[in-house]
Design a protein around this motif. Structure first.
Motif, mmCIF file in Angstrom:
data_model
loop_
_atom_site.group_PDB
_atom_site.id
_atom_site.type_symbol
_atom_site.label_atom_id
_atom_site.label_comp_id
_atom_site.label_asym_id
_atom_site.label_seq_id
_atom_site.Cartn_x
_atom_site.Cartn_y
_atom_site.Cartn_z
ATOM 1 N N VAL A 130 49.756 64.134 20.558
ATOM 2 C CA VAL A 130 50.598 65.240 20.374
ATOM 3 C C VAL A 130 51.685 65.153 21.424
ATOM 4 O O VAL A 130 52.953 65.765 20.928
ATOM 5 N N THR A 131 51.423 64.931 22.700
ATOM 6 C CA THR A 131 52.526 65.023 23.734
ATOM 7 C C THR A 131 53.667 63.896 23.322
ATOM 8 O O THR A 131 54.799 64.222 23.606
ATOM 9 N N LEU A 132 53.194 62.889 22.863
ATOM 10 C CA LEU A 132 53.981 61.824 22.467
ATOM 11 C C LEU A 132 54.918 62.268 21.424
ATOM 12 O O LEU A 132 56.056 62.035 21.159
ATOM 13 N N LEU A 133 54.196 62.964 20.390
ATOM 14 C CA LEU A 133 54.968 63.522 19.281
ATOM 15 C C LEU A 133 56.076 64.340 19.750
ATOM 16 O O LEU A 133 57.146 64.451 19.312
ATOM 17 N N VAL A 134 55.951 65.313 20.883
ATOM 18 C CA VAL A 134 56.655 66.251 21.095
ATOM 19 C C VAL A 134 57.914 65.749 21.963
ATOM 20 O O VAL A 134 58.982 65.917 21.679
ATOM 21 N N LEU A 135 57.722 64.413 22.854
ATOM 22 C CA LEU A 135 58.792 63.770 23.314
ATOM 23 C C LEU A 135 59.680 63.168 22.314
ATOM 24 O O LEU A 135 61.049 63.111 22.265
ATOM 25 N N VAL A 136 59.159 62.705 21.340
ATOM 26 C CA VAL A 136 59.853 61.869 20.487
ATOM 27 C C VAL A 136 60.665 63.147 19.348
ATOM 28 O O VAL A 136 62.026 62.922 19.103
ATOM 29 N N THR A 137 60.024 64.235 19.053
ATOM 30 C CA THR A 137 60.889 65.581 18.739
ATOM 31 C C THR A 137 61.856 65.657 19.573
ATOM 32 O O THR A 137 63.054 66.117 18.919
ATOM 33 N N GLN A 138 61.764 65.951 20.606
ATOM 34 C CA GLN A 138 62.886 66.282 21.616
ATOM 35 C C GLN A 138 63.866 65.105 21.780
ATOM 36 O O GLN A 138 65.016 65.492 21.766
ATOM 37 N N SER A 139 63.597 63.880 21.691
ATOM 38 C CA SER A 139 64.582 62.955 21.781
ATOM 39 C C SER A 139 65.359 62.796 20.438
ATOM 40 O O SER A 139 66.477 62.712 20.532
ATOM 41 N N LEU A 140 64.690 63.294 19.127
ATOM 42 C CA LEU A 140 65.520 63.246 18.090
ATOM 43 C C LEU A 140 66.529 64.371 17.932
ATOM 44 O O LEU A 140 67.665 64.272 17.402
ATOM 45 N N LEU A 141 66.194 65.481 18.526
ATOM 46 C CA LEU A 141 66.689 66.646 18.450
ATOM 47 C C LEU A 141 67.726 66.807 19.361
ATOM 48 O O LEU A 141 68.987 67.679 19.017
ATOM 49 N N VAL A 142 67.696 66.671 20.590
ATOM 50 C CA VAL A 142 68.476 67.084 21.734
ATOM 51 C C VAL A 142 68.892 65.911 22.597
ATOM 52 O O VAL A 142 69.129 65.969 23.830
ATOM 53 N N ASP A 143 68.233 64.538 22.055
ATOM 54 C CA ASP A 143 68.748 63.401 22.988
ATOM 55 C C ASP A 143 68.008 63.483 24.115
ATOM 56 O O ASP A 143 68.651 62.795 25.095
ATOM 57 N N GLN A 144 66.886 64.017 24.354
ATOM 58 C CA GLN A 144 66.159 63.827 25.639
ATOM 59 C C GLN A 144 65.440 62.359 25.819
ATOM 60 O O GLN A 144 64.734 62.246 24.851
ATOM 61 N N PRO A 145 65.775 61.867 26.746
ATOM 62 C CA PRO A 145 65.056 60.367 27.047
ATOM 63 C C PRO A 145 63.677 60.646 27.048
ATOM 64 O O PRO A 145 63.055 61.609 27.626
ATOM 65 N N ILE A 146 63.084 59.600 26.644
ATOM 66 C CA ILE A 146 61.424 59.509 26.804
ATOM 67 C C ILE A 146 61.150 58.376 27.918
ATOM 68 O O ILE A 146 61.288 57.670 28.079
ATOM 69 N N THR A 147 60.609 59.178 29.026
ATOM 70 C CA THR A 147 60.055 58.641 30.341
ATOM 71 C C THR A 147 58.797 58.985 30.264
ATOM 72 O O THR A 147 58.044 60.117 29.901
ATOM 73 N N VAL B 67 62.729 74.339 13.991
ATOM 74 C CA VAL B 67 62.510 72.950 13.368
ATOM 75 C C VAL B 67 61.346 72.316 14.502
ATOM 76 O O VAL B 67 60.530 71.799 14.028
ATOM 77 N N TYR B 68 61.858 72.471 15.708
ATOM 78 C CA TYR B 68 61.224 71.821 16.668
ATOM 79 C C TYR B 68 59.502 72.506 16.740
ATOM 80 O O TYR B 68 58.781 71.628 16.818
ATOM 81 N N TRP B 69 59.532 73.787 16.823
ATOM 82 C CA TRP B 69 58.279 74.184 16.828
ATOM 83 C C TRP B 69 57.318 73.632 15.708
ATOM 84 O O TRP B 69 56.219 73.654 15.698
ATOM 85 N N MET B 70 57.819 73.835 14.420
ATOM 86 C CA MET B 70 57.368 73.478 13.239
ATOM 87 C C MET B 70 56.745 71.884 13.173
ATOM 88 O O MET B 70 55.731 71.857 12.802
ATOM 89 N N ILE B 71 57.471 71.041 13.541
ATOM 90 C CA ILE B 71 57.250 69.803 13.875
ATOM 91 C C ILE B 71 56.185 69.437 14.808
ATOM 92 O O ILE B 71 55.056 68.951 14.444
ATOM 93 N N CYS B 72 56.481 70.254 15.852
ATOM 94 C CA CYS B 72 55.192 70.170 17.027
ATOM 95 C C CYS B 72 53.945 70.681 16.439
ATOM 96 O O CYS B 72 52.907 70.066 16.755
#
Length: 258
Positions: A91-108, A49-54
């Motif tokens: 695209v980097t912002l999209l990756v950060l948002v995806t990581q935040s939604l999937l693994v709760d990684q903070p956007i910094t 899911v992560y890689w398909m979104i990215c």
């Protein structure tokens, strides 16, 4: 008429987008399978899911950017480089948002800057693959000079030098022998006294080419040309052959025989 043209354009555009989506989805599935950047430690479903979104989401951003730059940058590989740079920040912002939604990684901000250098080479590779897919195959155009029948006056001065039997015959070639010329026609060959240079002057307006230091051939008599290992041979009507030198190869190439 206009409605039909509009529908055709719309269909072509939709088809192009569909192919782009299939291509991006295939790359996304491949990245999910490979699991780069430590993503292989995540559960399979989450990783795919992560890689398909990215890849699909980021690729579509790149497609839009490519369509916008298409008219300004015509060279495809320059456009690929420019598009990959322009698309990397969003695209980097999209990756950060995806990581935040999937693994709760903070956007910094530090995380964003660090990801830029990971996202850019991937997007460059994705857009390069897309450019290869859409690369137009070179169009091969085969040309051949259409030889018009020679004007009567173009050969008139030279023909007056021939015997009555061959004066009205089809001229095939002229072969130089010192101060003599062997004139080949479809009524046979004959020797005449004339310098090769003078014959070329008299035939300057005729349809033919000098193909060797001692040969001139009528264009309409040429049936084929071969070039091997720096030397050529021209096949003429009546089974006659003549050599083609490197010096005069260009005239036959321009006429479409090579």
């Amino acid at each position: 008429m206009g409605d039909k043209a509009g529908r055709r354009i719309g269909t072509a555009t939709a088809g192009r987008w569909a192919i782009d989506l299939v291509l991006l989805a295939a790359i996304g599935l491949l990245m999910g399978f490979l699991g780069p950047f430590d993503s292989d430690s995540a559960p399979a479903t989450e990783r795919y899911v992560y890689w398909m979104i990215c890849i699909v989401g980021g690729g579509l951003i790149g497609v839009v950017a490519d369509e916008r730059l298409g008219r300004r940058i015509t060279r495809p590989w320059r456009r690929v480089a420019a598009v990959s740079v322009l698309m990397t920040p969003p695209v980097t912002l999209l990756v950060l948002v995806t990581q935040s939604l999937l693994v709760d990684q903070p956007i910094t901000w530090p995380a964003y800057l660090w990801l830029l250098w990971q996202v850019w080479p991937i997007m460059l590779a994705v857009m390069a693959v897309r450019a290869l897919v859409w690369r137009r195959a070179p169009v091969r155009v085969e040309t051949r000079t259409v030889i018009a029948p020679p004007l009567p006056e173009a050969e008139a001065a030279f023909r007056r030098r021939l015997s009555a039997k061959r004066r009205e015959a089809r001229l095939i070639a002229i072969e130089a022998h010192d101060h003599y010329l062997k004139v080949h026609t479809d009524a046979g060959a004959e020797m005449i006294t004339l310098r090769f240079a003078d014959a070329l002057d008299e035939l300057a307006l005729a349809h033919g080419w000098r193909v060797h230091r001692s040969w001139w051939v009528a264009a309409e008599a040429v049936e084929g040309v071969q070039w091997r290992r720096g030397a050529g041979e021209i096949r003429l009507a009546g089974g006659l052959t003549a050599p083609v030198s490197r010096t005069y190869r260009a005239v036959l190439k321009e006429a479409g025989w090579f």
